[in-house]
Motif scaffolding. Structure first.
Motif, PDB file in Angstrom:
ATOM      1  N   TYR A 272       3.923  15.159 -23.642  1.00 59.45           N
ATOM      2  CA  TYR A 272       3.473  14.290 -22.554  1.00 59.45           C
ATOM      3  C   TYR A 272       2.932  15.159 -21.439  1.00 59.45           C
ATOM      4  O   TYR A 272       3.161  16.367 -21.412  1.00 59.45           O
ATOM      5  N   SER A 273       2.179  14.547 -20.535  1.00 57.65           N
ATOM      6  CA  SER A 273       1.731  15.308 -19.367  1.00 57.65           C
ATOM      7  C   SER A 273       2.350  14.694 -18.120  1.00 57.65           C
ATOM      8  O   SER A 273       2.609  13.480 -18.074  1.00 57.65           O
ATOM      9  N   PHE A 274       2.599  15.535 -17.168  1.00 59.70           N
ATOM     10  CA  PHE A 274       3.310  15.124 -15.960  1.00 59.70           C
ATOM     11  C   PHE A 274       2.533  15.659 -14.775  1.00 59.70           C
ATOM     12  O   PHE A 274       2.342  16.868 -14.651  1.00 59.70           O
ATOM     13  N   LYS A 275       2.037  14.755 -13.933  1.00 58.40           N
ATOM     14  CA  LYS A 275       1.209  15.219 -12.817  1.00 58.40           C
ATOM     15  C   LYS A 275       1.658  14.613 -11.509  1.00 58.40           C
ATOM     16  O   LYS A 275       2.030  13.439 -11.455  1.00 58.40           O
ATOM     17  N   GLU A 276       1.579  15.432 -10.462  1.00 59.30           N
ATOM     18  CA  GLU A 276       1.803  14.906  -9.114  1.00 59.30           C
ATOM     19  C   GLU A 276       0.440  14.674  -8.488  1.00 59.30           C
ATOM     20  O   GLU A 276      -0.495  15.442  -8.721  1.00 59.30           O
ATOM     21  N   GLY A 277       0.345  13.647  -7.697  1.00 57.64           N
ATOM     22  CA  GLY A 277      -0.949  13.381  -7.049  1.00 57.64           C
ATOM     23  C   GLY A 277      -0.952  12.018  -6.409  1.00 57.64           C
ATOM     24  O   GLY A 277       0.103  11.458  -6.095  1.00 57.64           O
ATOM     25  N   ARG A 278      -2.155  11.477  -6.220  1.00 52.03           N
ATOM     26  CA  ARG A 278      -2.307  10.124  -5.646  1.00 52.03           C
ATOM     27  C   ARG A 278      -2.845   9.238  -6.748  1.00 52.03           C
ATOM     28  O   ARG A 278      -3.966   9.437  -7.198  1.00 52.03           O
TER      29      ARG A 278
ATOM     30  N   MET B  15       0.836  -1.194   0.000  1.00 53.28           N
ATOM     31  CA  MET B  15       0.000   0.000   0.000  1.00 53.28           C
ATOM     32  C   MET B  15       0.872   1.247   0.000  1.00 53.28           C
ATOM     33  O   MET B  15       2.050   1.183   0.288  1.00 53.28           O
ATOM     34  N   THR B  16       0.252   2.372  -0.248  1.00 53.61           N
ATOM     35  CA  THR B  16       1.029   3.613  -0.295  1.00 53.61           C
ATOM     36  C   THR B  16       0.952   4.317   1.059  1.00 53.61           C
ATOM     37  O   THR B  16       0.038   4.097   1.837  1.00 53.61           O
ATOM     38  N   TYR B  17       1.928   5.142   1.290  1.00 58.35           N
ATOM     39  CA  TYR B  17       1.962   5.898   2.530  1.00 58.35           C
ATOM     40  C   TYR B  17       1.913   7.374   2.174  1.00 58.35           C
ATOM     41  O   TYR B  17       2.452   7.796   1.145  1.00 58.35           O
ATOM     42  N   ALA B  18       1.284   8.138   3.039  1.00 57.50           N
ATOM     43  CA  ALA B  18       1.026   9.535   2.715  1.00 57.50           C
ATOM     44  C   ALA B  18       2.303  10.307   2.430  1.00 57.50           C
ATOM     45  O   ALA B  18       2.314  11.247   1.656  1.00 57.50           O
ATOM     46  N   GLU B  19       3.413   9.858   3.022  1.00 56.63           N
ATOM     47  CA  GLU B  19       4.635  10.672   2.866  1.00 56.63           C
ATOM     48  C   GLU B  19       5.342  10.465   1.527  1.00 56.63           C
ATOM     49  O   GLU B  19       6.249  11.203   1.193  1.00 56.63           O
ATOM     50  N   TYR B  20       4.963   9.426   0.779  1.00 55.75           N
ATOM     51  CA  TYR B  20       5.660   9.169  -0.484  1.00 55.75           C
ATOM     52  C   TYR B  20       4.936   9.843  -1.649  1.00 55.75           C
ATOM     53  O   TYR B  20       3.783   9.511  -1.926  1.00 55.75           O
TER      54      TYR B  20
END
Lengths: 156, 254
Positions: free
Chosen positions: A109-115, A1-6
């Protein structure tokens, strides 16, 4: 699973990538370092036709190839269109972006930060995969798959 | 005054193309030359040169009931011979394919006889008697209604019309029925429409460039093409029909 800090980023190319482009892009990204998990996403290219009147016949496809990422052989099972990355921290993001600029010379290309990966297993995941599913991959691929994730050795 | 069909509203090149393709008086431009054998191979219903299997005896040999409609309607060649009903199915990429499923059904209804078109969002199937189908399929493939990269002949596993193109400009196909020969700039079919390998390649012509596709497409596309909102006449008519339908629902008294 993912962690909020990553932090996570999603790279979407203008066109579905040829295996050579995927290989070049991934090797540039891997060279940056700081990557925890990667998902190569896109429409599936099965080795055998899974349904329809030609079911069971072999399905040769030039986009399904084995590529080398960071010295590790990766057999592509999809026609890659999206790349999801989970990073160790935010300082790698500009470097990853620079690697993408270098890799995508013929298209945008598109580059996005997020979840982009699941943070918690859902009740459906629990019903499908049971309580012992590998939490590192639930939500990004089928934990019941026999192939499992490919581990690319880091530079550390 | 005799009825003269207008085929559809619109003041853009897209609307013009739609009207042209639907109009049976307009002769479709021939773009490639696939032979009868190639078409039979692509569809995969029978071996090239084999006799047409039949579903019933020829009409001339069977007792027809005394029916005024049967007397009025001339049977097609396939119906006369008692051929089976077979199909061809197309997938049209949203990236400026020359035609699209709804229009295919419209234009086939205007141009061909004895057909049963089926329209879905990304694919269109047309069924009819086998020998009629081969004739119609040849026209659909050999003319400007077809582009070898953005149109696919796909009987099963049609997914791809709404996906991004690949780097070579080809529409995604999980079964990769057609491949681009980069050296010859030629698209070749290596599998028939349901994904069975062909004994010999079928050349489907060179992929058209973006300029040609945008001049011949019937698809409104706000990214890079003609946006639907830019077609003042088309928009006006759709809004008018929408308004009239809505008002009719309330049973207006005029």
């Amino acid at each position: 699973m993912t962690y909020a800090e990553y932090p996570q980023v999603r790279i979407v190319s203008e066109r579905l990538m040829n295996p050579e482009t995927t290989e070049r892009l991934m090797n540039l990204i891997i060279a940056v370092g700081g990557i925890r998990r990667v998902v190569l996403n896109g429409p599936r290219l099965p080795a055998v036709i899974p349904y329809g009147p030609a079911r069971g016949i072999e399905n040769p496809h030039v986009m399904r190839r084995t590529i080398r990422i960071g010295g590790q052989e990766v057999e592509l099972q999809v026609h890659v269109g999206n790349v999801l990355l989970e990073l160790e921290n935010e300082e790698y993001i500009p470097k990853i972006k620079a690697a993408c600029d270098e890799a995508f010379t013929t298209m945008s290309y598109s580059f996005k930060e997020g979840r982009f990966m699941k943070t918690e297993p859902t009740i459906v995941d629990f019903a499908k995969y049971g309580p012992d599913a590998d939490k590192a991959i639930v939500g990004i691929t089928d934990p019941g798959s026999r192939s499992g994730p490919i581990i690319i050795q880091g530079t550390k | 005054m005799a009825y003269k069909p207008q085929f559809g509203p619109g003041s853009t090149v897209v609307a013009d193309n739609r009207r042209k393709y639907m109009n049976p008086a307009y002769k479709l431009e021939k773009m490639r030359d696939l032979s009868d054998e190639d078409i039979v191979l692509l569809m995969g219903h029978r071996a090239p040169g084999a006799a047409y299997p039949t579903a019933h005896p020829p009409l001339a040999e069977q007792q027809e009931p005394d029916c005024p409609v049967r007397k009025m309607v001339t049977p097609t060649d396939g119906a006369k011979a008692g051929d089976r009903v077979r199909y061809i199915q197309f997938t049209d990429s949203m990236f400026f394919a020359p035609t699209h499923p709804y229009l295919r059904s419209y234009l086939e209804s205007y141009r061909f006889r004895g057909i049963d078109p089926g329209t879905l969002s990304g694919r269109q199937i047309v069924e009819c008697r086998e020998r009629d189908l081969e004739k119609y399929a040849k026209e659909l493939v050999n003319t400007e209604l077809f582009d070898s990269a953005r149109t696919g002949i796909r009987g099963a596993t049609v997914h791809g019309h709404s996906l991004r193109l690949d780097e070579n400009g080809m529409m995604f196909d999980m079964l990769q029925r057609f491949v681009l020969d980069k050296k010859a700039n030629m698209v070749k079919y290596v599998k028939n429409q349901i994904g069975e390998p062909l004994d010999k390649e079928v050349k489907a012509g060179k992929p058209q460039d973006e300029k040609w596709l945008k001049a011949h497409t019937t698809i409104y596309h706000s990214l890079g093409g003609v946006a639907w909102r830019d077609d003042a006449e088309g928009l006006e008519w759709v809004q008018r029909i929408h308004a009239l339908r809505t008002k009719y629902g309330f049973m207006p008294e005029e």
